[in-house]
Design an enzyme around this catalytic site. Sequence first.
Site, PDB file in Angstrom:
ATOM      1  N   SER A 160      35.854  37.118  46.019  1.00  0.00           N
ATOM      2  CA  SER A 160      36.796  36.949  45.891  1.00  0.00           C
ATOM      3  C   SER A 160      37.401  35.968  46.914  1.00  0.00           C
ATOM      4  O   SER A 160      36.627  36.405  47.738  1.00  0.00           O
ATOM      5  CB  SER A 160      37.477  38.346  46.057  1.00  0.00           C
ATOM      6  OG  SER A 160      39.140  37.901  46.081  1.00  0.00           O
ATOM      7  N   HIS A 162      40.446  35.599  48.015  1.00  0.00           N
ATOM      8  CA  HIS A 162      40.915  35.802  48.720  1.00  0.00           C
ATOM      9  C   HIS A 162      40.408  36.475  49.862  1.00  0.00           C
ATOM     10  O   HIS A 162      40.946  36.541  51.083  1.00  0.00           O
ATOM     11  CB  HIS A 162      41.849  37.285  48.571  1.00  0.00           C
ATOM     12  CG  HIS A 162      42.996  37.102  47.122  1.00  0.00           C
ATOM     13  ND1 HIS A 162      43.635  36.297  47.850  1.00  0.00           N
ATOM     14  CD2 HIS A 162      43.043  37.232  46.086  1.00  0.00           C
ATOM     15  CE1 HIS A 162      45.073  36.245  46.467  1.00  0.00           C
ATOM     16  NE2 HIS A 162      43.887  36.305  45.092  1.00  0.00           N
ATOM     17  N   GLU A 212      44.939  31.428  36.483  1.00  0.00           N
ATOM     18  CA  GLU A 212      46.049  32.434  36.780  1.00  0.00           C
ATOM     19  C   GLU A 212      47.216  31.761  37.429  1.00  0.00           C
ATOM     20  O   GLU A 212      47.031  30.626  38.339  1.00  0.00           O
ATOM     21  CB  GLU A 212      45.316  32.903  37.788  1.00  0.00           C
ATOM     22  CG  GLU A 212      44.369  34.596  37.593  1.00  0.00           C
ATOM     23  CD  GLU A 212      43.808  35.062  38.691  1.00  0.00           C
ATOM     24  OE1 GLU A 212      43.894  34.910  39.858  1.00  0.00           O
ATOM     25  OE2 GLU A 212      43.749  36.042  38.408  1.00  0.00           O
TER      26      GLU A 212
HETATM   27 ZN   LIG Z   1      44.182  35.768  43.767  1.00  0.00          ZN
END
Ligand SMILES: [Zn+2]
Length: 243
Positions: A160, A162, A212
Amino acid sequence: MVKRRKALREIMILEAIVAMLTVLGLLVFFAEPGSGIGHSDTGIRSFFTKEAEAAETQKSVEWNLRLVNAWHKLPENYSIEFTALSNGERVDKRIYPALQAMFDDARAEGIYPFVREGYRTTEEQQQILDEKTQAYVDQGLIRTVAKKKAREMVALPGTSEHQLGIAVDINADKERCSNDEVYAWLAENAYKYGFILRYPQGKTEITGIEYEPWHYRYVGEEAAKEIHEQGICLEEYLGETEH
Ligand SMILES: [Zn+2]
């Protein structure tokens, strides 16, 4: 005496020639095969090949261009210095000034974004995956199937973005404006601050992630401008589209 002086001069000339040949020999010896002498930015590359290579390796993993996706895992022990946002979310401190400038300018135009999620630890990523799996189990799926379905929706720990601390999910302060207004403003302006829409429409096969509109990733102003203007994704910019 004259004869002797002449002989001395000949020896000196010979020595000079030998010295020149030695220097030339060293240059050829240290030159990188195929690079030639003087065929470089600095002109003295042959002597600094190692340093140049180290710099290039460093460049290929520049922090703001580091790729993390399903095929490129986060390096182990990747360390980050954080800045904490007012709502407790954390980001890599190197992106904070650009993030703040972007938000200030958005607010000046009546757009009110906030960071819903910034940095995420490996444990947090695992927890999100576990919760998603459990939600499917609660719906009646057997665990193996639930796990598989959850993995289609949630990135595995280590994959990820993030976890890099330079990606943020941005939403609207709903009391003042809508998410769509925030997403539209970001799509038009974020690149000016070095941020890119990381998962654009039509790039899912390359990024591995659905569109997204809230997920922005810092890459620096230069890369962001090029990515924005060419309508490409980070994988395409880095030439990492094969998987
Ligand atoms: Zn995100």
